[in-house]
Design an enzyme around this catalytic site. Structure first.
Site, PDB file in Angstrom:
ATOM      1  N   ASP A 413       0.785  -1.233   0.000  1.00  0.00           N
ATOM      2  CA  ASP A 413       0.000   0.000   0.000  1.00  0.00           C
ATOM      3  C   ASP A 413       0.821   1.288   0.000  1.00  0.00           C
ATOM      4  OD1 ASP A 413      -2.381  -1.315  -0.222  1.00  0.00           O
ATOM      5  OD2 ASP A 413      -2.760  -1.421   1.929  1.00  0.00           O
ATOM      6  N   ARG A 493     -18.782  -8.801  -2.878  1.00  0.00           N
ATOM      7  CA  ARG A 493     -17.912  -8.757  -1.685  1.00  0.00           C
ATOM      8  C   ARG A 493     -17.765  -7.305  -1.271  1.00  0.00           C
ATOM      9  NH1 ARG A 493     -12.312  -7.644  -0.606  1.00  0.00           N
ATOM     10  NH2 ARG A 493     -11.140  -9.350   0.369  1.00  0.00           N
TER      11      ARG A 493
HETATM   12  O1  AKG Z   1     -10.307  -5.743  -0.100  1.00  0.00           O
HETATM   13  C1  AKG Z   1      -9.324  -6.269   0.349  1.00  0.00           C
HETATM   14  O2  AKG Z   1      -9.326  -7.311   1.008  1.00  0.00           O
HETATM   15  C2  AKG Z   1      -7.980  -5.617   0.122  1.00  0.00           C
HETATM   16  C3  AKG Z   1      -8.028  -4.410  -0.757  1.00  0.00           C
HETATM   17  C4  AKG Z   1      -6.703  -3.749  -0.862  1.00  0.00           C
HETATM   18  O3  AKG Z   1      -5.666  -4.317  -0.566  1.00  0.00           O
HETATM   19  C5  AKG Z   1      -6.595  -2.352  -1.333  1.00  0.00           C
HETATM   20  O4  AKG Z   1      -7.591  -1.792  -1.735  1.00  0.00           O
HETATM   21  O5  AKG Z   1      -5.451  -1.793  -1.271  1.00  0.00           O
HETATM   22 FE   FE2 Z   2      -4.019  -2.893  -0.428  1.00  0.00          FE
END
Ligand code: AKG
Ligand code: FE2
Length: 711
Positions: A413, A493
């Site tokens: 991230d 989801r």
């Molecule tokens: O939705 C998830 O489980 C992870 C999403 C994710 O890693 C993100 O959006 O950076």
């Molecule tokens: Fe992520």
């Protein structure tokens, strides 16, 4: 230095000749010497000889002048004359030694020239080396012998020059050669200089008057034995000390490294396990159980009702947003994607499009996650929101056959994951200010969609998390935690994705605005206002909007999930594409850091010095990358949470030519570097362009940002 660079630059300009550069202060011997060198370099040995010979003449008259100028009054060091009290004998010694010291330094002064920061090294012997070789090239062996012998006065043992002399003597005839002696003026100069040195050393030894010999050719025995031994001992001590210091530094470095490692290890252990703040929240898996660091899996954040409410909020906001239930996913053509930020939800709540209560729940729940994470990871400073959104991914039923991509490719991230190099580069366009991430899951009634942690290769899965209502996966946003989401193959989801920063400067402005708005609405008067407003906006809603809002409790969640597009007839006409951010200030501030991905790839290439490899990796498998990752993802250690555990096994001579060569080499060895033109303009290496479709990995590594763009 700057002026030197300027000169080098002028030298390269068209039409500029070396002769155009005139050092108006140049001493005649140096001017001649330099001219000799230039001719020598262009193999004009005859002309070189003329100048070198003239330089010798000039040198010795300059030397005489230099020495004469030394014979002035005693020069006191600073204000020392105030304290200087010496008897006649001592003052004479001091004075005379000073003069001799000064005379010795003439060799340095005469070897210096403008534009050269250091004097020519071993100037006189080198000068004679040029001469002997120039004469040899002009087949003037008498003179070549004379200068070879002169050179040897300085360095009698020098092998190459002795070979040269032997060669010239053989060519000329040994008897004739033996009759030739070194240049007299030089012989005399050496004798004089050596006598001065002896006296100076004597004074050094007896009176402690320091003398540093400027010449490198002085025979070792000129220095008194005792002094030599003392200096030798001093040199050895200095070398030993330097070595010891070096070793000590190395030891210190290793100790510091070990200490740092230890403290970060300890910090990581100690930093985990802080209080969870709420009784209902339970720890399901720690970093250790998740096979990594700065990871945690917590359950019990919110109730089933709250999960449903937030899911409805997402769907209602999406309906309002652009009239259909989700744009195509930025990550996979097999899924649609919809999202709403806290601020957008509150604004929609304010205008009555969604229940304000739900928007507040979104705000409160994200704050709950923030607080728990801050506490659990025992952070010394507060965690601030960097960005948050409520996001649902829905499988597009008709696009699930032969699907081989992830719902969200593996990324980190706060850095750009270059999985082929096992590296994560913390540079924009990645959101480098993010320190922690958390996902609050809202449902589990969908297929696929498991969250995975991987190693930096983006392949080796280290832990898997099955989403379920009220579950939070929290983790450090850096290279220690590459992660992704497996394909959602059926259903919808939904999750609240949260990113945090420890740097208050990067706190999300939208969040502050959202908080202010909520405060406003919570005053009794405003509650009334809000209620009225909400009610008054209701009639403007389409039947679908209404059902989304009014039938909150009644609509079974399952029905919504997996049927994103099941009421096309009721869709509202498409409004101008509305994004979550409505005005520029709403946009995530770090957005200005965005750079075209291609540019970034180029930077990486340059940085890594591994052009071919990086180029290769960015070029290949635009789509296949995700696919193969999805397919090839291998579980190193099984750490799947939830009961749908799906265990996967670990997949990861005196002969003329020789003499000639020697002679040439001797001269070249010493001088070649000075003969080279001072500078060559540095060529600009064209930066290789990276094709557009080669971004996949880089892009996917910053896809949290892509999410935002898509919203
Ligand atoms: O939705 C998830 O489980 C992870 C999403 C994710 O890693 C993100 O959006 O950076
Ligand atoms: Fe992520």
């Amino acid at each position: 230095m700057e002026m030197k660079q300027n000169l080098d630059y002028y030298r390269m300009m068209a039409g500029v000749q070396q002769e155009d550069f005139k050092d108006l202060e140049s001493r005649p011997h140096m001017a001649e010497f330099l001219a000799g060198k230039r001719y020598y370099s262009s193999d004009s040995f005859g002309l070189a000889i003329d100048h070198f010979e003239a330089a010798v003449e000039e040198y010795f008259s300059a030397d005489q002048e230099c020495r004469a100028l030394c014979e002035g009054a005693y020069v006191y060091d600073g204000y020392n004359y105030m304290e200087y009290s010496a008897d006649l004998f001592q003052s004479m010694t001091d004075h005379y030694m000073q003069i001799l010291n000064c005379k010795q330094r003439c060799s340095v002064e005469l070897a210096s020239t403008a534009g050269k920061d250091k004097p020519f090294e071993d100037f006189l012997p080198s000068h004679f080396n040029y001469l002997q070789f120039s004469y040899y090239n002009s087949e003037k062996y008498e003179q070549a012998i004379e200068w070879a012998k002169t050179y040897l006065l300085f360095h009698p043992e020098e092998e190459v020059m002795n070979q040269n002399l032997a060669y010239y003597s053989a060519v000329l005839g040994e008897d004739k050669a033996a009759a030739i002696s070194a240049r007299l003026v030089v012989k005399q100069h050496i004798q004089q200089s050596l006598l001065e040195k002896e006296l100076l050393y004597f004074a050094y030894e007896v009176f402690g008057i320091t003398f540093v010999d400027p010449d490198s050719w002085t025979p070792a025995d000129v220095m008194p034995l005792k002094l030599r031994e003392k200096q030798k001992a001093e040199r050895e001590t200095a070398a030993r000390i330097t070595e010891e210091i070096g070793n000590l530094m190395k030891e210190i470095e290793t100790l510091v490294e070990e200490k740092n490692k230890e403290s970060t290890d300890i910090a990581k252990i100690v930093r985990e396990g802080g209080p969870l703040l709420f009784d209902d929240i339970k720890i399901t898996m720690s970093s250790k159980q998740l096979n990594g660091s700065q990871r945690v899996l917590l359950d019990g954040f919110i109730s089933n009702d709250e999960c449903r409410e937030l899911t409805r909020l997402s769907n209602a906001a999406a309906l309002k947003g652009d009239g259909y239930q989700g744009r195509p996913s930025p990550h996979s053509p097999s899924e649609s994607f919809q999202g709403v930020t806290v601020l957008k939800a509150i604004k929609l709540g304010q205008e009555g499009t969604v229940p304000l209560k739900s928007a507040r729940l979104f705000f409160d729940m994200s704050e709950k996650v923030r607080g728990v994470l801050e506490s659990y990871f025992r952070l010394d400073s507060p965690l601030y929101f960097s960005y948050s959104h409520l996001v649902c991914r829905s499988a597009i039923d008709e696009k699930q056959d032969d699907r081989d991509n992830l719902s969200h490719p593996v990324h980190a991230d706060n850095c750009l994951l270059v999985s082929e190099l096992n590296e994560c580069i913390k540079e924009p366009p990645a959101y480098t200010n993010r320190d922690y991430s958390a996902i609050l899951y809202l449902n589990d009634d969908f297929e696929g969609g498991d969250f995975i942690f991987t190693e930096l290769d983006a392949k080796t899965v280290t832990a898997e998390v099955r989403p379920q209502c009220g579950r939070v996966v929290g983790f450090g946003a850096g290279n220690e935690n590459p992660h992704g989401v497996r394909a959602v193959t059926k259903g919808q989801r939904c999750a609240v994705a949260l990113w945090f920063t420890l740097d208050p400067k990067h706190e999300e402005k939208d969040r502050i605005q959202a908080q202010e708005m909520l405060k406003m609405f919570s005053s009794p008067m405003d509650t009334e206002f809000t209620k009225t407003k909400t009610e008054s906006s209701q009639p403007q809603l389409t039947p679908l909007d209404q059902s989304a809002l009014l039938g909150q409790a009644a609509t079974p969640v399952q029905e919504q999930a997996g049927k994103p597009d099941d009421k096309p007839a009721e869709k509202k006409p498409k409004e101008p594409a509305e994004t979550v951010s409505e005005n520029p200030s709403d946009k995530p501030e770090d957005k200005k850091n965005e750079k075209p991905i291609e540019k970034h790839a180029e930077k990486l290439i340059a940085k890594k010095g591994n052009k071919a490899k990086v180029k290769e990796l960015v070029k290949t498998k635009a789509k296949a990358a995700d696919a193969s990752k999805n397919k090839k993802a291998t579980t190193k250690t099984e750490a799947k949470a939830g009961d749908k555990a799906n265990a996967k096994t670990a997949d990861k001579a005196k002969a003329k030519p020789a003499a000639k060569t020697n002679v040439k080499q001797a001269a070249d060895k010493t001088y070649k570097k000075e003969q080279k033109p001072a500078t060559k303009k540095t060529e600009k290496i064209p930066v290789k362009k990276v094709s557009k479709d080669s971004n996949t990995d880089l892009k996917s590594s910053s896809d949290s940002q892509t999410d935002k763009d898509e919203l």
